[in-house]
Design a protein around this motif. Structure first.
Motif: not given
Ligand code: MN
Length: 247
Positions: A83-85, A4-8, A145-147, A193-198
Motif C-alpha cells: 500500500g498505498e495501491i 494503519l495508514h500513515c505516510h510517515v 479499504m482506507h478512508w 490517520t492518512d497523515g500528513p494528507f489527513g
C-alpha cells in the motif's frame, strides 16, 4: 494505539515522528507512494518491530510512474504489507483509470503469487472497479479499504468481499463518514490517520491522532470507549493472524 495508514516519510521531519511513535509504543503501518520511498521508509523505521513498512504505488502517481510497477512487484517479496495501491476515479485522475487498473491488478497478482499480503487500498470514486479487480486477483491477500468514501451499496459490496476498513478522524469528521462507519462490521475496522494528507482543523494529523477516531466510533456504535479500544486491539491481532495464514 494503532495507525494503519500513515505516510510517515512525507512529514517535514520524519525522524522526529518515528522517535515519537517509538516513545508512545504505537503500531504504525507506514504506507508508501513509490518503490523508492519504500526503501527510504525501511531505513527510517529501523529496527522498530511495531513500525511495518508497506510497498506501494499511489494511484494518483500512476500516470507518471506506471513503469515503476515492476519494481513494486519485486519488492512485494520483501514485505508482508502492500500500500498505498488502488484506483482513483475522481475527475483529476479519471483520464488514467485504465492504466491505474492495469497497475493495480499487476500488483494484486504479485501479492497473490507471493502467498498473499495485507493490502491498504485507495478507492476514491472507484469502489466498484477496485472490488471487481479484487474479485479476480486478490487471492489470499487481505484487503483493507482506507478512508472509504463510497456509497452505502458499495460499502455492502466491500463487506461481502471480506474487506477490512481503516477509518480516521478526517473521515469521521463528516456526517457521511460517520454514517458509513455505523455500517462497517466492528470486527473489521482499525484506526488510521492518512497523515500528513489527513488533516484536522487545517493541520496535518500525526500518527498518534489516530486515537481521536475511537471516541467517535464509540459514539456511532453506541459502545463504551474502553470496549472500542479493546475491539481495536483484538482486530489488530486478528488481522495479523488472518494475514499470516495467507503468507
Ligand atoms: Mn494515503
Amino acid at each position: 494505539m494503532i495507525d494503519l495508514h500513515c505516510h510517515v516519510d512525507l512529514y517535514p521531519r520524519p525522524a522526529t515522528v518515528i522517535a515519537e511513535i517509538a516513545r508512545r509504543g504505537m503500531y504504525v503501518l507506514a504506507v508508501t507512494t513509490t518503490p523508492r520511498s519504500f526503501q527510504a521508509n525501511r531505513i527510517f523505521a529501523g529496527e522498530n518491530p511495531k513500525i511495518r513498512v508497506a510497498v506501494g504505488l499511489h494511484p494518483e502517481l500512476v500516470a507518471e510512474r506506471s513503469h515503476e510497477v515492476s519494481e513494486v512487484c519485486s519488492l512485494v517479496e520483501m514485505t508482508k504489507y502492500v500500500g498505498e495501491i488502488g484506483v482513483d476515479g475522481s475527475s483529476q485522475h479519471r483520464h488514467s483509470v485504465d492504466l491505474q487498473r492495469d497497475v493495480f491488478r499487476t500488483i494484486l497478482r504479485a501479492a497473490s503469487r507471493s502467498g498473499g499480503r495485507m493490502l491498504s487500498i485507495h478507492s476514491r470514486n472507484a469502489v466498484r472497479l477496485v472490488l471487481d479487480d479484487l474479485e479476480r486477483e486478490c487471492g489470499a491477500s487481505v484487503p483493507v479499504m482506507h478512508w472509504f468514501s463510497g456509497s452505502e451499496l458499495e460499502l455492502e459490496a466491500a463487506v461481502a468481499r471480506r474487506c477490512w476498513f481503516s477509518v480516521g478522524p478526517a473521515m469521521l469528521a463528516s456526517k457521511r463518514g460517520r454514517f458509513l462507519a455505523t455500517l462497517m462490521p466492528k470486527d473489521r475496522v482499525l484506526p488510521e490517520t492518512d497523515g500528513p494528507f489527513g488533516q484536522m482543523d487545517g493541520a496535518p494529523l500525526m500518527p498518534w491522532h489516530a486515537e481521536l477516531a475511537l471516541p467517535i466510533l464509540a459514539q456511532v456504535w453506541n459502545l463504551p470507549l474502553d470496549e472500542v479500544q479493546e475491539q481495536m486491539r483484538w482486530n489488530l491481532k486478528n488481522l495479523g493472524q488472518q494475514h499470516i495464514q495467507g503468507i
